[in-house]
Each structure stands twice: as structure tokens, then as C-alpha cells.
Write an enzyme that holds these catalytic residues in place. Structure first.
Site, PDB file in Angstrom:
ATOM      1  N   ALA A  74       4.674  -9.097   4.410  1.00 33.45           N
ATOM      2  CA  ALA A  74       3.349  -9.607   4.024  1.00 33.45           C
ATOM      3  C   ALA A  74       3.378 -11.092   3.666  1.00 33.45           C
ATOM      4  O   ALA A  74       2.337 -11.744   3.653  1.00 33.45           O
ATOM      5  CB  ALA A  74       2.810  -8.810   2.833  1.00 33.45           C
TER       6      ALA A  74
ATOM      7  N   ALA B 125       0.790  -1.233   0.000  1.00 37.92           N
ATOM      8  CA  ALA B 125       0.000   0.000   0.000  1.00 37.92           C
ATOM      9  C   ALA B 125       0.823   1.284   0.000  1.00 37.92           C
ATOM     10  O   ALA B 125       0.255   2.367  -0.019  1.00 37.92           O
ATOM     11  CB  ALA B 125      -0.913   0.004   1.237  1.00 37.92           C
TER      12      ALA B 125
ATOM     13  N   GLU C 184       8.513  -1.158   4.819  1.00 42.61           N
ATOM     14  CA  GLU C 184       9.282   0.072   4.658  1.00 42.61           C
ATOM     15  C   GLU C 184      10.165   0.309   5.875  1.00 42.61           C
ATOM     16  O   GLU C 184       9.898  -0.196   6.961  1.00 42.61           O
ATOM     17  CB  GLU C 184       8.337   1.268   4.468  1.00 42.61           C
ATOM     18  CG  GLU C 184       7.373   1.147   3.279  1.00 42.61           C
ATOM     19  CD  GLU C 184       8.065   1.199   1.916  1.00 42.61           C
ATOM     20  OE1 GLU C 184       9.250   1.604   1.856  1.00 42.61           O
ATOM     21  OE2 GLU C 184       7.419   0.838   0.914  1.00 42.61           O
TER      22      GLU C 184
ATOM     23  N   LEU D 282       4.798   2.063 -16.105  1.00 39.59           N
ATOM     24  CA  LEU D 282       4.991   3.322 -15.392  1.00 39.59           C
ATOM     25  C   LEU D 282       6.273   3.301 -14.594  1.00 39.59           C
ATOM     26  O   LEU D 282       6.769   2.235 -14.212  1.00 39.59           O
ATOM     27  CB  LEU D 282       3.820   3.536 -14.431  1.00 39.59           C
ATOM     28  CG  LEU D 282       2.553   4.089 -15.077  1.00 39.59           C
ATOM     29  CD1 LEU D 282       1.408   4.062 -14.101  1.00 39.59           C
ATOM     30  CD2 LEU D 282       2.791   5.511 -15.550  1.00 39.59           C
TER      31      LEU D 282
ATOM     32  N   TYR E 217       1.418  -6.959 -16.113  1.00 38.42           N
ATOM     33  CA  TYR E 217       1.869  -6.145 -17.241  1.00 38.42           C
ATOM     34  C   TYR E 217       2.115  -7.058 -18.433  1.00 38.42           C
ATOM     35  O   TYR E 217       2.542  -8.197 -18.256  1.00 38.42           O
ATOM     36  CB  TYR E 217       3.149  -5.380 -16.868  1.00 38.42           C
ATOM     37  CG  TYR E 217       3.628  -4.507 -17.996  1.00 38.42           C
ATOM     38  CD1 TYR E 217       2.866  -3.424 -18.421  1.00 38.42           C
ATOM     39  CD2 TYR E 217       4.820  -4.791 -18.658  1.00 38.42           C
ATOM     40  CE1 TYR E 217       3.277  -2.633 -19.490  1.00 38.42           C
ATOM     41  CE2 TYR E 217       5.246  -4.008 -19.729  1.00 38.42           C
ATOM     42  CZ  TYR E 217       4.462  -2.930 -20.133  1.00 38.42           C
ATOM     43  OH  TYR E 217       4.873  -2.169 -21.194  1.00 38.42           O
TER      44      TYR E 217
ATOM     45  N   LYS F 198       3.871 -14.016 -13.652  1.00 38.87           N
ATOM     46  CA  LYS F 198       2.539 -13.424 -13.891  1.00 38.87           C
ATOM     47  C   LYS F 198       1.554 -14.481 -14.413  1.00 38.87           C
ATOM     48  O   LYS F 198       0.360 -14.389 -14.144  1.00 38.87           O
ATOM     49  CB  LYS F 198       2.639 -12.250 -14.871  1.00 38.87           C
ATOM     50  CG  LYS F 198       3.398 -11.034 -14.316  1.00 38.87           C
ATOM     51  CD  LYS F 198       2.753 -10.434 -13.075  1.00 38.87           C
ATOM     52  CE  LYS F 198       3.450  -9.163 -12.627  1.00 38.87           C
ATOM     53  NZ  LYS F 198       2.918  -8.653 -11.337  1.00 38.87           N
TER      54      LYS F 198
ATOM     55  N   TYR G 274      10.291  -9.362 -20.366  1.00 38.01           N
ATOM     56  CA  TYR G 274       9.126  -9.244 -19.486  1.00 38.01           C
ATOM     57  C   TYR G 274       8.156 -10.411 -19.674  1.00 38.01           C
ATOM     58  O   TYR G 274       8.210 -11.399 -18.952  1.00 38.01           O
ATOM     59  CB  TYR G 274       8.427  -7.871 -19.639  1.00 38.01           C
ATOM     60  CG  TYR G 274       7.603  -7.606 -18.402  1.00 38.01           C
ATOM     61  CD1 TYR G 274       8.073  -6.798 -17.376  1.00 38.01           C
ATOM     62  CD2 TYR G 274       6.387  -8.266 -18.208  1.00 38.01           C
ATOM     63  CE1 TYR G 274       7.353  -6.635 -16.208  1.00 38.01           C
ATOM     64  CE2 TYR G 274       5.658  -8.106 -17.042  1.00 38.01           C
ATOM     65  CZ  TYR G 274       6.140  -7.293 -16.055  1.00 38.01           C
ATOM     66  OH  TYR G 274       5.423  -7.159 -14.895  1.00 38.01           O
TER      67      TYR G 274
HETATM   68  P1  NAD Z   1       6.207  -0.716  -5.989  1.00 38.67           P
HETATM   69  O1  NAD Z   1       7.616  -1.130  -5.813  1.00 38.67           O
HETATM   70  O2  NAD Z   1       5.907   0.730  -6.179  1.00 38.67           O
HETATM   71  O3  NAD Z   1       5.324  -1.213  -4.731  1.00 38.67           O
HETATM   72  C1  NAD Z   1       5.585  -2.408  -4.067  1.00 38.67           C
HETATM   73  C2  NAD Z   1       4.858  -2.443  -2.742  1.00 38.67           C
HETATM   74  O4  NAD Z   1       5.072  -3.738  -2.129  1.00 38.67           O
HETATM   75  C3  NAD Z   1       5.337  -1.418  -1.713  1.00 38.67           C
HETATM   76  O5  NAD Z   1       4.219  -0.953  -0.974  1.00 38.67           O
HETATM   77  C4  NAD Z   1       6.240  -2.251  -0.790  1.00 38.67           C
HETATM   78  O6  NAD Z   1       6.355  -1.748   0.536  1.00 38.67           O
HETATM   79  C5  NAD Z   1       5.474  -3.556  -0.792  1.00 38.67           C
HETATM   80  N1  NAD Z   1       6.269  -4.719  -0.388  1.00 38.67           N
HETATM   81  C6  NAD Z   1       7.368  -5.240  -0.993  1.00 38.67           C
HETATM   82  N2  NAD Z   1       7.790  -6.339  -0.311  1.00 38.67           N
HETATM   83  C7  NAD Z   1       6.933  -6.506   0.730  1.00 38.67           C
HETATM   84  C8  NAD Z   1       6.828  -7.448   1.788  1.00 38.67           C
HETATM   85  N3  NAD Z   1       7.680  -8.471   1.913  1.00 38.67           N
HETATM   86  N4  NAD Z   1       5.827  -7.286   2.690  1.00 38.67           N
HETATM   87  C9  NAD Z   1       4.950  -6.255   2.596  1.00 38.67           C
HETATM   88  N5  NAD Z   1       4.988  -5.344   1.601  1.00 38.67           N
HETATM   89  C10 NAD Z   1       5.972  -5.470   0.688  1.00 38.67           C
HETATM   90  O7  NAD Z   1       5.652  -1.586  -7.206  1.00 38.67           O
HETATM   91  P2  NAD Z   1       4.521  -1.364  -8.311  1.00 38.67           P
HETATM   92  O8  NAD Z   1       5.205  -1.021  -9.592  1.00 38.67           O
HETATM   93  O9  NAD Z   1       3.405  -0.532  -7.816  1.00 38.67           O
HETATM   94  O10 NAD Z   1       4.034  -2.875  -8.490  1.00 38.67           O
HETATM   95  C11 NAD Z   1       2.849  -3.375  -7.916  1.00 38.67           C
HETATM   96  C12 NAD Z   1       2.283  -4.426  -8.857  1.00 38.67           C
HETATM   97  O11 NAD Z   1       1.941  -3.815 -10.109  1.00 38.67           O
HETATM   98  C13 NAD Z   1       3.270  -5.547  -9.192  1.00 38.67           C
HETATM   99  O12 NAD Z   1       2.570  -6.761  -9.291  1.00 38.67           O
HETATM  100  C14 NAD Z   1       3.783  -5.146 -10.564  1.00 38.67           C
HETATM  101  O13 NAD Z   1       4.264  -6.241 -11.321  1.00 38.67           O
HETATM  102  C15 NAD Z   1       2.516  -4.568 -11.161  1.00 38.67           C
HETATM  103  N6  NAD Z   1       2.693  -3.706 -12.349  1.00 38.67           N
HETATM  104  C16 NAD Z   1       3.658  -2.745 -12.412  1.00 38.67           C
HETATM  105  C17 NAD Z   1       3.800  -1.980 -13.577  1.00 38.67           C
HETATM  106  C18 NAD Z   1       4.837  -0.885 -13.688  1.00 38.67           C
HETATM  107  O14 NAD Z   1       5.117  -0.465 -14.810  1.00 38.67           O
HETATM  108  N7  NAD Z   1       5.388  -0.398 -12.607  1.00 38.67           N
HETATM  109  C19 NAD Z   1       2.926  -2.170 -14.661  1.00 38.67           C
HETATM  110  C20 NAD Z   1       1.919  -3.126 -14.548  1.00 38.67           C
HETATM  111  C21 NAD Z   1       1.821  -3.901 -13.393  1.00 38.67           C
END
Ligand code: NAD
Ligand code: NA
Length: 396
Positions: free
Chosen positions: A112, A49, A75, A274, A225, A244, A235
Site C-alpha cells: 500500500a 483490510a 498477505e 487489543l 492508541y 502517532k 507507547y
Molecule cells: P494488524 O497487524 O492486525 O493489521 C495491519 C494491516 O495492515 C493488515 O491488513 C496488513 O495486511 C496491512 N499491511 C501491513 N503492511 C502493509 C503494506 N505494506 N501494504 C498493504 N497492507 C499492509 O494491526 P492493527 O492492530 O489492526 O492496527 C491497525 C491500526 O490500529 C494501527 O494504526 C494501530 O496502531 C492501531 N491501533 C491498534 C491497537 C491495538 O491494540 N492493536 C489499538 C489502537 C490502535
């Protein structure tokens, strides 16, 4: 202290508390400007989150629909005068804003993937909310310690079967070069699936169902993605894409379990590429993102995490009608990225990009400024020459 960005490769090792708060406030303002997401979620558990799509989902649920949110993340808080990670500052700012708006917001900072954090979340839901009606699964992690075996799996970003050579950009130095990535071993593939696949999502839903803290009819969503062919070896067809596929397997199982529980549902939303902490670590992808941003901004189609998640909630999750699924049963908010005219332009620019024309042909500037904003730098209204207290407690 005066806090400046310190970029080391694809990570910034500093974060600005006031800048992160301003970044979260921008997201809140955006969601409010779009008006309420009617009949939206009421009580939401967000896993992952604190940054990226998870944070944007939380902001949308809270400020679009007035939802109570429980956020789980991993975090580093500020300690002994050291700066916290951006996700900590983001979550503190979100929680302050939500509480000020009279909304329930609590947080669990921990792993988590562990049974202990799952129990902690269940106990909090029981005590404060009774049940949740939406579970957002948005974890992105480099490693996972398996709660049953105790083994720690590390994910990797590699092609499968053959080496992959393509262009990549050092986003910090602006240098375009060829990179060759050796294919993953069977163990590396399995480890990446263990970290980024669907097993942990299933474990969460099983635990929540068993504890009786999922409302009948509850929804769960996880993010994926796909992207264009130029990135597929690293990817979609690589280790992360294999994970995925496992996430999609889990979505079907969870969907069946939730269907049986008061006609709920689970699905995958395929999101746009993104700049996030997770995506900046992938070779080749940041160059594609820089090209994509240039094209989508010119066409007025650009979205960030918050625009994507607001659109997902308002037009898909809670639009009062059926979700628009693709052939694979996924929701596609990457539909603007994947538009044929957008992809045709990206494919035309890709082979032409060099270090010399990087600034002209791509939005590397936009990439860089968005990357810095992830850490709270470059936000309007923040005086980056002023002193700021690095210690920000989590509001309660
Ligand atoms: P991010 O790195 O911004 O967020 C990751 C989150 O996971 C953070 O809140 C972090 O604190 C939490 N986290 C990591 N390890 C943890 C643990 N062990 N326990 C609890 N929390 C933990 O990543 P994001 O880019 O927002 O990715 C989120 C999802 O979206 C992923 O499945 C990613 O593959 C997918 N996604 C990302 C993109 C992109 O371009 N960034 C595109 C499509 C889909
Ligand atoms: Na996230």
C-alpha cells in the site's frame, strides 16, 4: 493437511483456513446482530483490510451498512502446499461472504505504500465504483519503502530519551520478568515516523482527490492508541507515539483538504488496547492487555476489534449527529478502557503480578486464546484434527 498452531515468540507461523473463516463469520454475525448502521458508508476503501481493526471496519461497513468494499492488504497467499497468512484466509472468507450476500468486494494484495498499488486502487474504483465515500487507514507495518526516495525505513518500538525498565510477560511461556529497552536513536525515531506516521495516508488522499475518485463529503479515519501511564514510555512517549503525533498532524491536513471537498472530514479514532498481530510485538503491552481484559470482562465492558468498530460506526461515524471529539480533536472509543475505575484497578494489579500469580491476577488465558484465534485456532465448529486444503483462492 492437519493444521496445528506453531507459536514462535510473539508470532504463530501457521494459520487455519477454516478457523480464520469461522473467525470472520463470528464478526459478520456480531455486526448483523446489532442491526443496520443507518445512513452508513456506501463505497469504502479499506487500507489494511485483512486483520485487526481494518478487517473489523470492513465487516462493519459491508454487513452493517451494505457497503461495497475495496480492501488493500499485504498477505502471503497459499502456494506450493504452504499455508497462507491469516489475513489472506480472512480476506478470502470475507469476500466469499460478501459476494454471497450480493455485496461488491474486491481486493488488492500488495504494498500500500507504493505508487503502483495506489494507481491500481484508483483504476479499480474508477472502473467499478466511480467514487468512494469512506477511506479507512489501518495499516500496521514493520517497514515502508518510500515511493519517492526508494529508501526502506524500519519502525521500532522503543522509548525516547532514556532507557525504560518495566515488567513484561512472555505470553507463550507465562513468565513475568523485567525488561529494559534502550532508547531509540534519532534515526530510529525518524524511521518509525516514516513507517507509522501520516505521510502515506496523505499520499493516499492526495492521489484519490487528484484522480477524482473521492466523493464530495467523503470521510477518512485512521487509528491510534494512548493507554495508561504505565505504558507511556514504550507507547505514547516512545517511537510509535511520535509516529502517532505525525498521524494527527496528517489528520488535520487531510481534514482541511476534505472540508474543501464538499464538506468532508478526516479524524483519528483512539481505539482500545487489543490483541492483534501488531500489538503482540510490543514489549510490556501484552501484560497490560492481560490485566485489562480481566478487569473489563469482570465489569462487562470487554470489547474486541469488531465490537469497537461497530460502536465507532454506529455511535460516532454515522450516528446522524456530530462526532464526540476530545480536546485533541480525536474520537475516543478507548473511553471504556480509560474509565477511572478500570484504570485504578489496573494500576493496583500491575505491581503485584509475578510468574506465580499471573493466571490468578490477569486474563493471560484470554490473551492466549484470543492470540490463537487471530490465526484461526480455537474457533467453535472447526475440527482441528481433520484434513484441510491449505490453498484457498481469493473469490472473484
Ligand atoms: P494488524 O497487524 O492486525 O493489521 C495491519 C494491516 O495492515 C493488515 O491488513 C496488513 O495486511 C496491512 N499491511 C501491513 N503492511 C502493509 C503494506 N505494506 N501494504 C498493504 N497492507 C499492509 O494491526 P492493527 O492492530 O489492526 O492496527 C491497525 C491500526 O490500529 C494501527 O494504526 C494501530 O496502531 C492501531 N491501533 C491498534 C491497537 C491495538 O491494540 N492493536 C489499538 C489502537 C490502535
Ligand atoms: Na488492520
Amino acid at each position: 493437511m492437519v493444521i496445528k498452531p506453531k507459536v514462535r515468540g510473539f508470532i504463530c507461523v501457521t494459520a487455519h483456513p477454516a478457523g480464520c473463516a469461522a473467525h470472520v463469520q463470528q464478526q459478520i454475525d456480531y455486526v448483523k446482530s446489532k442491526g443496520p448502521v443507518r445512513d452508513g458508508p456506501k463505497k469504502v476503501l479499506v487500507l489494511g483490510a485483512s486483520t485487526g481493526f481494518g478487517l473489523a471496519s470492513r465487516v462493519t461497513a459491508a454487513f452493517g451498512s451494505g457497503a461495497a468494499t475495496l480492501g488493500v492488504f499485504f498477505e502471503r497467499p497459499s502456494e506450493d502446499g504452504r499455508l497462507a497468512t491469516p489475513g489472506w484466509y480472512n480476506s478470502a472468507a470475507f469476500t466469499r461472504a460478501a459476494l454471497d450476500a450480493g455485496l461488491y468486494a474486491k481486493n488488492i494484495n500488495g504494498d500500500a505504500f507504493s505508487d503502483a498499488v495506489k494507481r491500481q486502487a484508483i483504476d479499480l474504483i474508477k472502473a467499478d465504483l466511480g467514487q468512494v465515500d469512506l477511506v479507512v487507514y489501518s495499516l500496521a507495518s514493520p517497514r515502508r519503502t518510500h515511493p519517492r526516495t526508494g529508501a526502506t525505513h524500519k519502525s521500532c518500538l522503543k522509548p525516547i530519551g532514556a532507557p525504560y525498565t518495566n515488567k513484561t510477560v512472555d505470553t507463550d511461556r507465562g513468565i513475568v520478568s523485567d525488561v529494559t529497552i534502550e532508547p531509540a536513536t534519532e534515526t530510529e525515531i525518524a524511521d518509525t515516523v516514516a513507517v507509522m506516521g501520516g505521510e502515506d495516508w496523505e499520499m493516499w488522499i492526495d492521489a484519490l482527490l487528484e484522480a477524482g475518485v473521492l466523493a464530495p463529503g467523503a470521510t477518512s479515519v485512521a487509528y491510534s492508541y494512548i493507554g495508561p501511564e504505565v505504558t507511556w514510555p514504550i507507547y505514547k512517549n516512545g517511537t510509535i507515539g511520535t509516529a502517532k503525533i505525525d498521524l494527527e498532524r496528517a489528520a488535520k491536513k487531510i481534514d482541511a483538504a476534505l472540508k474543501a471537498h464538499g464538506y468532508g472530514r478526516a479524524f483519528i479514532s483512539v481505539n482500545k488496547a487489543l490483541v492483534t498481530q501488531a500489538s503482540s510485538a510490543i514489549p510490556v503491552v501484552p501484560l497490560y492487555i492481560s490485566i485489562l481484559y480481566k478487569i473489563m470482562k469482570a465489569k462487562g465492558l470487554h470489547e474486541g476489534c469488531i465490537e469497537q468498530m461497530q460502536r465507532l460506526f454506529a455511535t460516532q461515524l454515522y450516528n446522524g449527529s456530530a462526532l464526540a471529539f476530545d480536546d485533541g480533536g480525536r474520537v475516543r472509543v478507548d473511553n471504556w478502557e480509560m474509565r477511572p475505575d478500570v484504570q485504578a484497578e489496573a494500576a493496583k494489579i500491575w505491581p503485584q503480578v509475578t510468574t506465580e500469580n499471573l493466571a490468578a491476577l490477569t486474563d493471560i488465558e484470554g490473551y492466549r486464546s484470543e492470540f490463537l484465534r487471530l490465526f484461526g485456532f480455537g474457533l467453535p465448529g472447526v475440527n482441528y484434527d481433520a484434513d484441510y486444503e491449505p490453498h484457498v483462492p481469493m473469490p472473484e
